[in-house]
Design a protein around this motif. Structure first.
Motif, PDB file in Angstrom:
ATOM      1  N   ASN A   1     -52.804 -12.457  45.155  1.00 19.84           N
ATOM      2  CA  ASN A   1     -51.990 -13.242  44.211  1.00 19.84           C
ATOM      3  C   ASN A   1     -52.137 -12.757  42.771  1.00 19.84           C
ATOM      4  OD1 ASN A   1     -54.573 -14.031  43.809  1.00 19.84           O
ATOM      5  ND2 ASN A   1     -54.216 -16.222  43.998  1.00 19.84           N
ATOM      6  N   PHE A   2     -52.586 -11.516  42.587  1.00 21.56           N
ATOM      7  CA  PHE A   2     -52.721 -10.968  41.240  1.00 21.56           C
ATOM      8  C   PHE A   2     -51.356 -10.563  40.690  1.00 21.56           C
ATOM      9  CE2 PHE A   2     -57.310  -9.404  40.514  1.00 21.56           C
ATOM     10  CZ  PHE A   2     -57.821 -10.555  41.071  1.00 21.56           C
ATOM     11  N   GLY A   3     -51.201 -10.772  39.400  1.00 22.26           N
ATOM     12  CA  GLY A   3     -49.980 -10.314  38.750  1.00 22.26           C
ATOM     13  C   GLY A   3     -49.851  -8.807  38.879  1.00 22.26           C
ATOM     14  N   THR A   4     -48.676  -8.357  39.312  1.00 20.11           N
ATOM     15  CA  THR A   4     -48.478  -6.935  39.601  1.00 20.11           C
ATOM     16  C   THR A   4     -47.071  -6.530  39.187  1.00 20.11           C
ATOM     17  OG1 THR A   4     -49.920  -7.196  41.532  1.00 20.11           O
ATOM     18  CG2 THR A   4     -48.574  -5.214  41.447  1.00 20.11           C
ATOM     19  N   LEU A   5     -46.946  -5.327  38.676  1.00 20.31           N
ATOM     20  CA  LEU A   5     -45.623  -4.843  38.301  1.00 20.31           C
ATOM     21  C   LEU A   5     -44.875  -4.356  39.542  1.00 20.31           C
ATOM     22  CD1 LEU A   5     -46.565  -2.845  35.064  1.00 20.31           C
ATOM     23  CD2 LEU A   5     -45.709  -5.183  35.251  1.00 20.31           C
ATOM     24  N   LEU A   6     -43.601  -4.666  39.569  1.00 26.33           N
ATOM     25  CA  LEU A   6     -42.775  -4.265  40.712  1.00 26.33           C
ATOM     26  C   LEU A   6     -41.446  -3.722  40.190  1.00 26.33           C
ATOM     27  CD1 LEU A   6     -42.080  -4.246  43.758  1.00 26.33           C
ATOM     28  CD2 LEU A   6     -41.427  -6.653  43.528  1.00 26.33           C
ATOM     29  N   ARG A   7     -41.063  -2.557  40.730  1.00 27.26           N
ATOM     30  CA  ARG A   7     -39.787  -1.976  40.295  1.00 27.26           C
ATOM     31  C   ARG A   7     -38.640  -2.708  40.988  1.00 27.26           C
ATOM     32  NH1 ARG A   7     -39.934   3.557  42.372  1.00 27.26           N
ATOM     33  NH2 ARG A   7     -41.191   2.496  43.945  1.00 27.26           N
ATOM     34  N   THR A   8     -37.596  -2.993  40.239  1.00 30.98           N
ATOM     35  CA  THR A   8     -36.457  -3.666  40.859  1.00 30.98           C
ATOM     36  C   THR A   8     -35.568  -2.665  41.580  1.00 30.98           C
ATOM     37  OG1 THR A   8     -35.271  -3.482  38.769  1.00 30.98           O
ATOM     38  CG2 THR A   8     -36.370  -5.559  39.196  1.00 30.98           C
ATOM     39  N   ASP A   9     -35.779  -1.383  41.308  1.00 30.41           N
ATOM     40  CA  ASP A   9     -34.956  -0.351  41.938  1.00 30.41           C
ATOM     41  C   ASP A   9     -35.853   0.826  42.329  1.00 30.41           C
ATOM     42  OD1 ASP A   9     -33.241   1.665  42.634  1.00 30.41           O
ATOM     43  OD2 ASP A   9     -31.767   1.171  41.083  1.00 30.41           O
ATOM     44  N   SER A  10     -35.884   1.108  43.633  1.00 37.09           N
ATOM     45  CA  SER A  10     -36.813   2.133  44.091  1.00 37.09           C
ATOM     46  C   SER A  10     -36.353   3.537  43.727  1.00 37.09           C
ATOM     47  CB  SER A  10     -37.011   2.029  45.607  1.00 37.09           C
ATOM     48  OG  SER A  10     -35.778   2.248  46.257  1.00 37.09           O
ATOM     49  N   SER A  11     -35.142   3.662  43.165  1.00 35.18           N
ATOM     50  CA  SER A  11     -34.715   4.997  42.763  1.00 35.18           C
ATOM     51  C   SER A  11     -35.052   5.277  41.298  1.00 35.18           C
ATOM     52  CB  SER A  11     -33.209   5.173  43.003  1.00 35.18           C
ATOM     53  OG  SER A  11     -32.496   4.278  42.198  1.00 35.18           O
TER      54      SER A  11
END
Lengths: 166, 146
Positions: free
Chosen positions: B100-110
């Motif tokens: 449940n740690f805050g983590t960056l996530l890309r909204t677009d894998s390209s």
């Protein structure tokens, strides 16, 4: 020194004598300290300081054995024992981060009793050989360390590499 | 007796910033991995398959590879979505480190991690999407770039 403070009469006399010696008052001195050979510190708060023309100093005031360092150590020990202060005094973000990591690492150790160091010929157990190699390569660490990190992080690849590249 | 001292207490803001620092470090570490090893060959956790299968089970809409590839922040952060994700998240409390740690996530894998293509999610959301993206080879371009 004790003559100066304990007996007021003597102090008066001394002051009179000194005033004849053409001394100049040095203003703005908040504290004079003497360090003795055994590292004990004697301090005079708000002293009256006079300077002779030859560069000698005369100090009036009540000397106290300064146990500042002891007090500090005692206060710190107490704070550490109660878990409020970490062992370092500096509070810049890096130290906070280190504290948090240390705490987290301690938690994990307690929980899983994972070994801190694993020999290089350690048994990889059910860890993936590819993961171990990848970590050795990415974090530039020997096999033992890679296995230890991977074990400690429950096989989490990114966390294991992160923990090694600090 | 309270030993709290306002003069010496840690700045809450500084502590909070540590989460951001840790999140960025995690993103950097992951990206450096992706730029060296094709994502489809990566195994992020020992239970990648389980995470993916549970993900699809709870969010069948993500069977659609296009939705894995890119999504909108609102898709994850609407109230209904948050409730569903919270339940999903708790399933992995024991098995996934820092689940449940805050983590960056890309909204677009390209795209690489960028100002407008990165959102703040939790670790298990990162795994759900990135494991799925790697599974379908959507991240392989990063390692092939050089």
């Amino acid at each position: 020194m004790s003559n100066v403070t304990v007996v007021n009469k003597n102090e008066k006399k001394a002051r009179e004598m000194i005033s004849k010696l053409n001394l100049k008052r040095v203003p703005g001195i908040a504290r004079v300290t003497f360090r003795k050979k055994d590292n004990q510190i004697v301090a005079i708060e708000n002293p009256e300081v006079y300077r002779s023309q030859g560069g000698n100093y005369v100090v009036f005031g009540e000397p106290k054995v300064d146990d500042f360092t002891q007090k500090l150590a005692a206060a710190q020990a107490q704070a550490e024992a109660s878990g409020i202060l970490p062992t370092t005094d500096a509070k810049d973000p890096k130290n906070i981060q280190l504290d948090m990591e240390a705490a987290a690492a301690a938690d994990k150790k307690d929980a899983s009793d994972a070994p801190a160091e694993v020999a290089d010929d350690a048994d990889a157990g059910d860890l993936s050989e590819e993961d171990i190699k990848l970590i050795m390569e990415q974090a530039n660490v020997p096999r033992g360390k890679a296995i230890a990190a991977l074990t400690e992080h429950k096989g989490d690849l990114v966390n294991a590499i992160m923990s090694l590249s600090k | 007796m309270s030993t709290f001292n306002a003069e010496t207490a840690d700045n809450l803001e500084d502590i909070e910033k540590q989460f951001a620092v840790a999140a960025v470090e995690q993103a950097e570490t992951y990206w450096s991995l992706l730029s060296k090893v094709p994502g489809s060959k990566l195994r992020l956790t020992p239970i990648d398959d389980k995470i993916y299968n549970t993900f699809i089970e709870h969010f069948p809409e993500y069977k659609d590879v296009e939705k894995i590839k890119s999504f909108k922040e609102e898709d994850l952060k609407s109230k209904a979505a948050k409730d569903k994700w919270r339940k999903f998240c708790e399933l992995f409390e024991e098995e996934v480190e820092d689940y449940n740690f805050g983590t960056l996530l890309r909204t677009d894998s390209s795209e690489e991690y960028g100002q407008f293509t990165t959102i703040f999610a939790v670790r298990i959301q990162f795994y759900a999407f990135e494991i799925a993206r790697n599974k379908f080879g959507l991240n392989d371009w990063a390692a092939a770039k050089k």
